[in-house]
Design a protein around this motif. Structure first.
Motif, PDB file in Angstrom:
ATOM      1  N   PRO A  82     -12.910  19.273 -52.006  1.00 14.14           N
ATOM      2  CA  PRO A  82     -12.194  19.990 -50.944  1.00 14.14           C
ATOM      3  C   PRO A  82     -12.316  19.251 -49.597  1.00 14.14           C
ATOM      4  O   PRO A  82     -13.423  19.081 -49.080  1.00 14.14           O
ATOM      5  CB  PRO A  82     -12.875  21.357 -50.897  1.00 14.14           C
ATOM      6  N   PRO A  83     -11.212  18.804 -49.022  1.00 15.11           N
ATOM      7  CA  PRO A  83     -11.271  18.002 -47.801  1.00 15.11           C
ATOM      8  C   PRO A  83     -11.855  18.750 -46.597  1.00 15.11           C
ATOM      9  O   PRO A  83     -12.600  18.169 -45.819  1.00 15.11           O
ATOM     10  CB  PRO A  83      -9.826  17.615 -47.523  1.00 15.11           C
ATOM     11  N   ALA A  84     -11.522  20.015 -46.434  1.00 11.38           N
ATOM     12  CA  ALA A  84     -11.998  20.753 -45.264  1.00 11.38           C
ATOM     13  C   ALA A  84     -13.518  20.867 -45.269  1.00 11.38           C
ATOM     14  O   ALA A  84     -14.171  20.656 -44.246  1.00 11.38           O
ATOM     15  CB  ALA A  84     -11.357  22.135 -45.216  1.00 11.38           C
ATOM     16  N   VAL A  85     -14.083  21.180 -46.415  1.00 14.50           N
ATOM     17  CA  VAL A  85     -15.540  21.301 -46.522  1.00 14.50           C
ATOM     18  C   VAL A  85     -16.204  19.954 -46.258  1.00 14.50           C
ATOM     19  O   VAL A  85     -17.203  19.865 -45.527  1.00 14.50           O
ATOM     20  CB  VAL A  85     -15.935  21.852 -47.913  1.00 14.50           C
ATOM     21  N   THR A  86     -15.642  18.913 -46.811  1.00 16.59           N
ATOM     22  CA  THR A  86     -16.188  17.565 -46.613  1.00 16.59           C
ATOM     23  C   THR A  86     -16.101  17.157 -45.155  1.00 16.59           C
ATOM     24  O   THR A  86     -17.051  16.592 -44.597  1.00 16.59           O
ATOM     25  CB  THR A  86     -15.440  16.555 -47.489  1.00 16.59           C
ATOM     26  N   MET A  87     -14.992  17.447 -44.509  1.00 17.03           N
ATOM     27  CA  MET A  87     -14.833  17.090 -43.102  1.00 17.03           C
ATOM     28  C   MET A  87     -15.815  17.847 -42.220  1.00 17.03           C
ATOM     29  O   MET A  87     -16.404  17.263 -41.300  1.00 17.03           O
ATOM     30  CB  MET A  87     -13.396  17.341 -42.644  1.00 17.03           C
ATOM     31  N   LEU A  88     -15.988  19.121 -42.474  1.00 19.09           N
ATOM     32  CA  LEU A  88     -16.941  19.911 -41.676  1.00 19.09           C
ATOM     33  C   LEU A  88     -18.364  19.403 -41.842  1.00 19.09           C
ATOM     34  O   LEU A  88     -19.109  19.253 -40.866  1.00 19.09           O
ATOM     35  CB  LEU A  88     -16.863  21.388 -42.074  1.00 19.09           C
ATOM     36  N   ASP A  89     -18.743  19.124 -43.074  1.00 18.91           N
ATOM     37  CA  ASP A  89     -20.086  18.629 -43.341  1.00 18.91           C
ATOM     38  C   ASP A  89     -20.302  17.255 -42.705  1.00 18.91           C
ATOM     39  O   ASP A  89     -21.340  16.998 -42.084  1.00 18.91           O
ATOM     40  CB  ASP A  89     -20.321  18.565 -44.851  1.00 18.91           C
ATOM     41  N   THR A  90     -19.320  16.394 -42.824  1.00 14.44           N
ATOM     42  CA  THR A  90     -19.429  15.046 -42.256  1.00 14.44           C
ATOM     43  C   THR A  90     -19.511  15.100 -40.734  1.00 14.44           C
ATOM     44  O   THR A  90     -20.309  14.381 -40.125  1.00 14.44           O
ATOM     45  CB  THR A  90     -18.243  14.179 -42.702  1.00 14.44           C
ATOM     46  N   ALA A  91     -18.704  15.928 -40.108  1.00 15.13           N
ATOM     47  CA  ALA A  91     -18.733  16.037 -38.645  1.00 15.13           C
ATOM     48  C   ALA A  91     -20.114  16.487 -38.160  1.00 15.13           C
ATOM     49  O   ALA A  91     -20.639  15.936 -37.190  1.00 15.13           O
ATOM     50  CB  ALA A  91     -17.663  17.013 -38.166  1.00 15.13           C
ATOM     51  N   ALA A  92     -20.700  17.442 -38.836  1.00 19.18           N
ATOM     52  CA  ALA A  92     -22.025  17.923 -38.439  1.00 19.18           C
ATOM     53  C   ALA A  92     -23.079  16.837 -38.628  1.00 19.18           C
ATOM     54  O   ALA A  92     -23.977  16.675 -37.785  1.00 19.18           O
ATOM     55  CB  ALA A  92     -22.389  19.165 -39.248  1.00 19.18           C
ATOM     56  N   ARG A  93     -22.976  16.081 -39.716  1.00 23.74           N
ATOM     57  CA  ARG A  93     -23.973  15.041 -39.975  1.00 23.74           C
ATOM     58  C   ARG A  93     -23.782  13.808 -39.100  1.00 23.74           C
ATOM     59  O   ARG A  93     -24.734  13.092 -38.807  1.00 23.74           O
ATOM     60  CB  ARG A  93     -23.961  14.648 -41.451  1.00 23.74           C
ATOM     61  N   LEU A  94     -22.559  13.547 -38.663  1.00 29.78           N
ATOM     62  CA  LEU A  94     -22.291  12.368 -37.837  1.00 29.78           C
ATOM     63  C   LEU A  94     -22.595  12.581 -36.360  1.00 29.78           C
ATOM     64  O   LEU A  94     -22.671  11.610 -35.604  1.00 29.78           O
ATOM     65  CB  LEU A  94     -20.821  11.959 -37.965  1.00 29.78           C
ATOM     66  N   LYS A  95     -22.777  13.805 -35.939  1.00 31.58           N
ATOM     67  CA  LYS A  95     -22.933  14.084 -34.512  1.00 31.58           C
ATOM     68  C   LYS A  95     -24.064  13.268 -33.883  1.00 31.58           C
ATOM     69  O   LYS A  95     -23.867  12.606 -32.866  1.00 31.58           O
ATOM     70  CB  LYS A  95     -23.173  15.574 -34.288  1.00 31.58           C
ATOM     71  N   ILE A  96     -25.242  13.259 -34.464  1.00 28.42           N
ATOM     72  CA  ILE A  96     -26.369  12.537 -33.880  1.00 28.42           C
ATOM     73  C   ILE A  96     -26.125  11.036 -33.916  1.00 28.42           C
ATOM     74  O   ILE A  96     -26.472  10.313 -32.978  1.00 28.42           O
ATOM     75  CB  ILE A  96     -27.701  12.925 -34.563  1.00 28.42           C
ATOM     76  N   TRP A  97     -25.490  10.538 -34.978  1.00 29.93           N
ATOM     77  CA  TRP A  97     -25.232   9.103 -35.069  1.00 29.93           C
ATOM     78  C   TRP A  97     -24.159   8.676 -34.090  1.00 29.93           C
ATOM     79  O   TRP A  97     -24.161   7.533 -33.613  1.00 29.93           O
ATOM     80  CB  TRP A  97     -24.870   8.721 -36.499  1.00 29.93           C
ATOM     81  N   ALA A  98     -23.249   9.563 -33.773  1.00 30.50           N
ATOM     82  CA  ALA A  98     -22.234   9.257 -32.770  1.00 30.50           C
ATOM     83  C   ALA A  98     -22.875   9.090 -31.394  1.00 30.50           C
ATOM     84  O   ALA A  98     -22.506   8.196 -30.631  1.00 30.50           O
ATOM     85  CB  ALA A  98     -21.184  10.367 -32.736  1.00 30.50           C
ATOM     86  N   ILE A  99     -23.858   9.922 -31.095  1.00 32.14           N
ATOM     87  CA  ILE A  99     -24.564   9.807 -29.818  1.00 32.14           C
ATOM     88  C   ILE A  99     -25.317   8.490 -29.756  1.00 32.14           C
ATOM     89  O   ILE A  99     -25.269   7.766 -28.755  1.00 32.14           O
ATOM     90  CB  ILE A  99     -25.513  11.010 -29.626  1.00 32.14           C
ATOM     91  N   VAL A 100     -25.999   8.143 -30.840  1.00 32.69           N
ATOM     92  CA  VAL A 100     -26.756   6.888 -30.891  1.00 32.69           C
ATOM     93  C   VAL A 100     -25.809   5.696 -30.737  1.00 32.69           C
ATOM     94  O   VAL A 100     -26.094   4.754 -29.994  1.00 32.69           O
ATOM     95  CB  VAL A 100     -27.565   6.800 -32.201  1.00 32.69           C
TER      96      VAL A 100
END
Length: 108
Positions: free
Chosen positions: A36-54
Motif C-alpha cells: 500500500p503506497p500511502a502506508v509506505t509513504m507515511l512510514d518513510t516520511a516519519a523515518r526520514l525526518k531525522i535524516w533530513a535534518i542531518v
C-alpha cells in the motif's frame, strides 16, 4: 545577515526535499512491490525526518562541534546560529512530513 538567511533557506528546503522526495520514491517503489503506497509513504516520511535534518545541516557532527567550541570560548552568536539552522531544518522536515500525511489521508 544575508549569509544566515540564505543558509537557513537552503537548510529548510533541503530537509523538506529529502522527506518529500524519499516518501514519493518509497510510494512509487511500493506500487512495484504490491504494497500500500500511502502506508509506505507515511512510514518513510516519519523515518526520514531525522535524516533530513542531518543532511540539511551538513551530514556530520561538525555543527555540534561548532556549538560546543563556541560556547566553551564564550561566543554565543555562532552557537545560536547553528541552533537556529537545526530548528529551521526541523521545520522543513516537519512541514514535509505533515504534507505527506495530508496527501496520504486525503480530505477529511
Amino acid at each position: 545577515m544575508s549569509y544566515f538567511l540564505s543558509k537557513a533557506g537552503l537548510d529548510f528546503f533541503i530537509a523538506f526535499g529529502v522527506v518529500i522526495g524519499g516518501s514519493m520514491l518509497a510510494g512509487l517503489g511500493s506500487v512495484f512491490m504490491l504494497l500500500p503506497p500511502a502506508v509506505t509513504m507515511l512510514d518513510t516520511a516519519a523515518r526520514l525526518k531525522i535524516w533530513a535534518i542531518v543532511a540539511a545541516i551538513g551530514g556530520s557532527i561538525d555543527p555540534v562541534r561548532v556549538i560546543e567550541s563556541n560556547i566553551a570560548q564564550g561566543q554565543l552568536s555562532p552557537a545560536a546560529q547553528q541552533i537556529c539552522f537545526i530548528i529551521i531544518a526541523f521545520l522543513g522536515a516537519h512541514l514535509a512530513t505533515e504534507l505527506v500525511r495530508l496527501i496520504c489521508r486525503g480530505p477529511a
